[in-house]
Design a protein around this motif. Sequence first.
Motif, PDB file in Angstrom:
ATOM      1  N   GLY A  36      11.110   6.962  -2.699  1.00 30.04           N
ATOM      2  CA  GLY A  36      11.540   5.625  -3.113  1.00 30.04           C
ATOM      3  C   GLY A  36      11.826   5.536  -4.602  1.00 30.04           C
ATOM      4  O   GLY A  36      11.508   6.444  -5.382  1.00 30.04           O
ATOM      5  N   LEU A  37      12.435   4.416  -4.969  1.00 29.52           N
ATOM      6  CA  LEU A  37      12.734   4.143  -6.369  1.00 29.52           C
ATOM      7  C   LEU A  37      12.554   2.636  -6.600  1.00 29.52           C
ATOM      8  O   LEU A  37      13.198   1.823  -5.925  1.00 29.52           O
ATOM      9  N   GLY A  38      11.631   2.292  -7.495  1.00 31.18           N
ATOM     10  CA  GLY A  38      11.450   0.891  -7.898  1.00 31.18           C
ATOM     11  C   GLY A  38      12.230   0.657  -9.177  1.00 31.18           C
ATOM     12  O   GLY A  38      12.278   1.531 -10.051  1.00 31.18           O
ATOM     13  N   GLY A  81      18.905   0.085  -0.734  1.00 34.89           N
ATOM     14  CA  GLY A  81      18.155  -1.183  -0.739  1.00 34.89           C
ATOM     15  C   GLY A  81      17.859  -1.669   0.680  1.00 34.89           C
ATOM     16  O   GLY A  81      16.900  -2.410   0.883  1.00 34.89           O
ATOM     17  N   ASN A  99       5.053  -5.151 -10.242  1.00 31.21           N
ATOM     18  CA  ASN A  99       5.285  -5.333  -8.813  1.00 31.21           C
ATOM     19  C   ASN A  99       6.812  -5.412  -8.635  1.00 31.21           C
ATOM     20  O   ASN A  99       7.435  -6.375  -9.083  1.00 31.21           O
ATOM     21  N   PHE A 100       7.382  -4.396  -7.990  1.00 27.98           N
ATOM     22  CA  PHE A 100       8.841  -4.410  -7.786  1.00 27.98           C
ATOM     23  C   PHE A 100       9.163  -5.291  -6.572  1.00 27.98           C
ATOM     24  O   PHE A 100       9.673  -4.829  -5.543  1.00 27.98           O
ATOM     25  N   PHE A 144      16.138   1.325   8.013  1.00 27.66           N
ATOM     26  CA  PHE A 144      14.698   1.141   8.133  1.00 27.66           C
ATOM     27  C   PHE A 144      14.288   1.532   9.560  1.00 27.66           C
ATOM     28  O   PHE A 144      15.090   1.446  10.482  1.00 27.66           O
ATOM     29  N   ASN A 198       1.009   1.203  -0.533  1.00 28.87           N
ATOM     30  CA  ASN A 198       2.000   2.110   0.049  1.00 28.87           C
ATOM     31  C   ASN A 198       2.837   2.620  -1.132  1.00 28.87           C
ATOM     32  O   ASN A 198       2.792   2.039  -2.206  1.00 28.87           O
ATOM     33  N   HIS A 199       3.550   3.715  -0.910  1.00 30.57           N
ATOM     34  CA  HIS A 199       4.281   4.340  -2.026  1.00 30.57           C
ATOM     35  C   HIS A 199       3.318   4.557  -3.194  1.00 30.57           C
ATOM     36  O   HIS A 199       3.619   4.238  -4.345  1.00 30.57           O
TER      37      HIS A 199
HETATM   38  C1  HEM Z   1       7.645  -5.619   5.908  1.00 28.85           C
HETATM   39  C2  HEM Z   1       8.096  -4.488   5.378  1.00 28.85           C
HETATM   40  C3  HEM Z   1       7.409  -3.785   4.233  1.00 28.85           C
HETATM   41  C4  HEM Z   1       6.105  -3.786   3.842  1.00 28.85           C
HETATM   42  C5  HEM Z   1       4.946  -4.548   4.470  1.00 28.85           C
HETATM   43  C6  HEM Z   1       5.988  -2.943   2.671  1.00 28.85           C
HETATM   44  C7  HEM Z   1       4.825  -2.696   1.973  1.00 28.85           C
HETATM   45  C8  HEM Z   1       4.736  -2.120   0.715  1.00 28.85           C
HETATM   46  C9  HEM Z   1       3.582  -2.137  -0.169  1.00 28.85           C
HETATM   47  C10 HEM Z   1       2.219  -2.727   0.188  1.00 28.85           C
HETATM   48  C11 HEM Z   1       3.929  -1.545  -1.323  1.00 28.85           C
HETATM   49  C12 HEM Z   1       3.080  -1.397  -2.594  1.00 28.85           C
HETATM   50  C13 HEM Z   1       3.411  -2.605  -3.504  1.00 28.85           C
HETATM   51  C14 HEM Z   1       2.668  -2.657  -4.832  1.00 28.85           C
HETATM   52  O1  HEM Z   1       1.447  -2.497  -4.881  1.00 28.85           O
HETATM   53  O2  HEM Z   1       3.345  -2.905  -5.870  1.00 28.85           O
HETATM   54  C15 HEM Z   1       5.288  -1.110  -1.178  1.00 28.85           C
HETATM   55  C16 HEM Z   1       5.998  -0.440  -2.128  1.00 28.85           C
HETATM   56  C17 HEM Z   1       7.281  -0.025  -1.949  1.00 28.85           C
HETATM   57  N1  HEM Z   1       8.122  -0.308  -0.894  1.00 28.85           N
HETATM   58 FE1  HEM Z   1       7.695  -1.398   0.718  1.00 28.85          FE
HETATM   59  N2  HEM Z   1       7.237  -2.442   2.361  1.00 28.85           N
HETATM   60  C18 HEM Z   1       8.121  -2.935   3.300  1.00 28.85           C
HETATM   61  C19 HEM Z   1       9.469  -2.689   3.379  1.00 28.85           C
HETATM   62  C20 HEM Z   1      10.147  -1.903   2.502  1.00 28.85           C
HETATM   63  C21 HEM Z   1      11.577  -1.669   2.534  1.00 28.85           C
HETATM   64  C22 HEM Z   1      12.554  -2.282   3.529  1.00 28.85           C
HETATM   65  C23 HEM Z   1      11.836  -0.830   1.480  1.00 28.85           C
HETATM   66  C24 HEM Z   1      13.151  -0.262   1.015  1.00 28.85           C
HETATM   67  C25 HEM Z   1      14.306  -0.752   1.289  1.00 28.85           C
HETATM   68  C26 HEM Z   1      10.596  -0.569   0.784  1.00 28.85           C
HETATM   69  C27 HEM Z   1      10.451   0.222  -0.336  1.00 28.85           C
HETATM   70  C28 HEM Z   1       9.325   0.301  -1.124  1.00 28.85           C
HETATM   71  C29 HEM Z   1       9.263   1.030  -2.374  1.00 28.85           C
HETATM   72  C30 HEM Z   1      10.368   1.871  -2.990  1.00 28.85           C
HETATM   73  C31 HEM Z   1       7.989   0.809  -2.895  1.00 28.85           C
HETATM   74  C32 HEM Z   1       7.419   1.349  -4.197  1.00 28.85           C
HETATM   75  C33 HEM Z   1       7.711   0.345  -5.298  1.00 28.85           C
HETATM   76  C34 HEM Z   1       6.964   0.689  -6.576  1.00 28.85           C
HETATM   77  O3  HEM Z   1       7.240   1.763  -7.143  1.00 28.85           O
HETATM   78  O4  HEM Z   1       6.119  -0.106  -7.007  1.00 28.85           O
HETATM   79  N3  HEM Z   1       9.599  -1.228   1.424  1.00 28.85           N
HETATM   80  N4  HEM Z   1       5.769  -1.478   0.072  1.00 28.85           N
END
Ligand code: HEM
Length: 352
Positions: free
Chosen positions: A119-121, A198, A304-305, A142, A64-65
């Motif tokens: 988004g922002l990591g 956040g 991995n953020f 959310f 995702n993202h």
């Molecule tokens: C259960 C809830 C969530 C799931 C299952 C989920 C799932 C994911 C996954 C699979 C990735 C890719 C991770 C990687 O390969 O490094 C991701 C990235 C990301 N998620 Fe989530 N997420 C969730 C909740 C959230 C929430 C609450 C936020 C923000 C407050 C968020 C913000 C982001 C952002 C900004 C990224 C990109 C980070 C990067 O640049 O590597 N996510 N998420």
Amino acid sequence: MAQSRQPPARPVFGSLVLIAVVIAGGAAAFAYTAGWFSPQRLTPDKFVDAFTPLTGPPLGHRRNHAKGICFTGVFEANGAGPALSHAQVFTRGQYPVLGRFNLGTPDPNAPDATVRVRGLGLRISPPDGQEWRSAMVNPPFFPVSTPQAFYELLLASGSKDPDAMKTFVATHPEFAAFGAWAKDGPWTGSYAEDRFNGLNSFVFTDGSGAEHTVRWSLLPTAQPVPVSHDELVKRGPDFLEQEIAERVRGAPQRWTMVVTVANPGDPTSDPSKAWPEDRRVVEVGTLIVQEIQPERDGPCRDINFDPTVLPSGMRTSDDPFPAARSSVYAKSFDRRTAEAKDYPRTATDTKP
Ligand code: HEM
């Protein structure tokens, strides 16, 4: 006369039983962790699978993202943060930052205007080695209250059943606020003009041992200019990356980091509920983005953020999301790094 020397009898049977017990125990633990005893249980594998688009997984990319661009810079702590947390990252000073601007889509080639969530990591690395990692998004809350509900949302939105989303919305009333934001909330033409939140709550411990339940956000110092969606569509599929690269080439871009403190009784375990506007807010410093690098060969590619990577002075709260996110991000990270050949680097002097 030579005496026959019999070696003392060894408890072979006992050893074999012990080995069998250890192996069976390990296998059972593995099966339990993989969810084989409880097929209903939500596992990181199932969660990651639920992001898969109809076109198949984005091999080599985040699940995702998936579309994003790297940045480096500094976090300039202003010295106000120690009122809330004794983490070194809040002691007045400048600390190196690695980050990634990104779009909330499993498609690394999605046109920018088709993606609502940006988004922002962020990783801040103070000299004591205790990193603070975070991943934030531009919506103010959310879409749903629990990780399980998020999984159900992914299933409903990817379902062939034309009524799946209708049923989901009817059974998850909290989704309405996000739906309204997605439909009518403002769009900007630049990551530099977006606010990143956040959303999850964490517990900070200050130098006296007092605890504060908090959420944090990055507020753009650039003035946001609302742009219509129709106008954004005209800007081309990758306008956000091009715009931020050009803007940062011209001058470093800044966001103010604010930490909001919960009052007793505020919903700390539910990121779909914003806290009232009048809560105590502490400005703790400034994120300064100094350089942009493409993701393919960039420093944010293989990070991995994980939002549970926190320094001493910060910990997770009763919010169930960070733990769920941590396990799912790790699974996504494992898959994408094992698929590096599907997203080949172009530079020869970077990691294999
Ligand atoms: C259960 C809830 C969530 C799931 C299952 C989920 C799932 C994911 C996954 C699979 C990735 C890719 C991770 C990687 O390969 O490094 C991701 C990235 C990301 N998620 Fe989530 N997420 C969730 C909740 C959230 C929430 C609450 C936020 C923000 C407050 C968020 C913000 C982001 C952002 C900004 C990224 C990109 C980070 C990067 O640049 O590597 N996510 N998420």
